[in-house]
Design a protein around this motif. Sequence first.
Motif, short mmCIF file in Angstrom:
data_model
loop_
_atom_site.label_atom_id
_atom_site.label_comp_id
_atom_site.label_asym_id
_atom_site.label_seq_id
_atom_site.Cartn_x
_atom_site.Cartn_y
_atom_site.Cartn_z
N ALA A 159 31.04 14.38 42.11
CA ALA A 159 32.23 15.01 41.53
C ALA A 159 33.23 13.97 41.02
O ALA A 159 33.92 14.21 40.03
CB ALA A 159 32.89 15.92 42.56
N GLY A 160 33.30 12.81 41.67
CA GLY A 160 34.23 11.78 41.24
C GLY A 160 33.88 11.20 39.89
O GLY A 160 34.75 11.06 39.01
N PRO A 178 33.82 11.03 45.92
CA PRO A 178 34.88 11.82 46.54
C PRO A 178 35.17 11.37 47.97
O PRO A 178 36.30 11.46 48.44
CB PRO A 178 34.32 13.25 46.50
CG PRO A 178 33.34 13.25 45.38
CD PRO A 178 32.73 11.88 45.39
N ILE A 200 39.03 11.17 49.03
CA ILE A 200 39.36 12.23 49.99
C ILE A 200 39.52 11.63 51.39
O ILE A 200 40.41 12.01 52.15
CB ILE A 200 38.27 13.31 50.00
CG1 ILE A 200 38.17 13.99 48.62
CG2 ILE A 200 38.53 14.35 51.08
CD1 ILE A 200 39.35 14.84 48.25
N THR A 240 34.34 19.03 48.86
CA THR A 240 34.37 18.88 47.41
C THR A 240 33.06 19.40 46.84
O THR A 240 32.06 19.52 47.56
CB THR A 240 34.55 17.40 47.01
OG1 THR A 240 33.55 16.61 47.68
CG2 THR A 240 35.92 16.90 47.42
N LEU A 290 37.06 20.67 39.62
CA LEU A 290 37.19 19.30 40.12
C LEU A 290 38.65 18.89 40.27
O LEU A 290 38.96 17.71 40.42
CB LEU A 290 36.48 18.32 39.17
CG LEU A 290 34.99 18.56 38.94
CD1 LEU A 290 34.42 17.49 38.02
CD2 LEU A 290 34.23 18.59 40.25
N THR A 331 39.52 16.99 43.50
CA THR A 331 38.87 15.66 43.47
C THR A 331 39.64 14.73 42.56
O THR A 331 39.92 13.57 42.92
CB THR A 331 37.42 15.79 42.98
OG1 THR A 331 36.71 16.67 43.84
CG2 THR A 331 36.73 14.44 42.96
#
Length: 386
Positions: free
Chosen positions: A96-97, A158, A162, A246, A293, A296
């Motif tokens: 996701a990042g 993430p 996070i 995430t 997202l 994130t």
Amino acid sequence: MVNWGKCTAVAVALIQMHVVTIAGADVTEYKVGIWYSTTKEGTISMFRPLFEDYLNRAVDSNLNVRFKVVVVDMEESTLAEDLIDAGELDFLFSNAGRVACVEKAFDWITIATGRNHFLGHDIGAQSTIIYSLKTNTNIKSIEDLKSKRIGLPLIHSPSFSIGKQELESHGVNLYKDSKQLVFYGSEYANQLFDVLKENIDAGIVSGNYLFQNYPDQIPYLRFLNVLSNASWESEPFPFPTSAPLTPTYTLACSPAIPYPVKRSVERALANLSVAMPEAQAAGMSTFTTAASLFSTRAAMESANLFDAAGRCVSPFGDVRDIMRCPKGTAVDSEEGLAKRCQDNHLSCPAGFPCYCSVCMANTYVLVYPGEVVLGISTALFGMNLA
């Protein structure tokens, strides 16, 4: 009203479409960039059956398109942003990042979120685990990580942003309060082994990675601040997590991809079944509508992972560029950080950058109350500044 910013993005992306000739017919070839926490060869063997063989078979044949898998972000020469600039990437499937990076910088569109299948579970979320060795009785909570040696994951994952956010919510500043930071990049196994061998005190990594690849090591680990009843989109999450969940790996595409192609890809992935060998090779069950997202990206912005132009800092750059210290302190020089490691007899795991006691007292800028400044001025120069 024409949005010229969007038009520019589309104009650049149009260069990315490559026409090849197959069996005498012109076919548009789309390149799908893949990053996964394994080797280049391992990534290809996992995902070529899905994003090349399966899509070439399942996407509407009337569209005259084919898909080719390329590995991205494994080394500096395959950085996704550079490939997009060069017109060599049309889709990206990554954590996701990394997808948040291209979504923000290039107006790319997230079109599907994968559901992983492992240990008998189908999950659409990724957890972040902050963990230590269970026999290390000096660490029983996140608060105990002050003045400890901490192993970190890939900065664009993430789990990094996070996890950093979760530490701060418990009063632990990653840069000011840690004794030593070791940046393992995507070498998550090395981080785990160094925790087990007590070379470092704690680690931050994707819980999905640990449970999928090293379930036999789980009994030896203590997970700090486990969130109870964690769920993702109303679905209970089956494994522990120390931080908010995430989305798992997400597929995004250039805004120039024609809608019929994008829609056909979405349908093909939604029709994927865990019983299919292509899904099994990739450890997937199916795909759902793309998850947001936003959280994130917000955590990444808080971790200073975007530059002034809105592009992600390079994962191959100097990690000191993203370090920020609290007011009154500053990031020490590279030489100063190295000396501090030596002075404290802290060795660095071979091949990984590490930094010791990152934040130093900022002695270069001294701020005095106004009364002190007036007193000094009068005493030295006879000046009346009142």
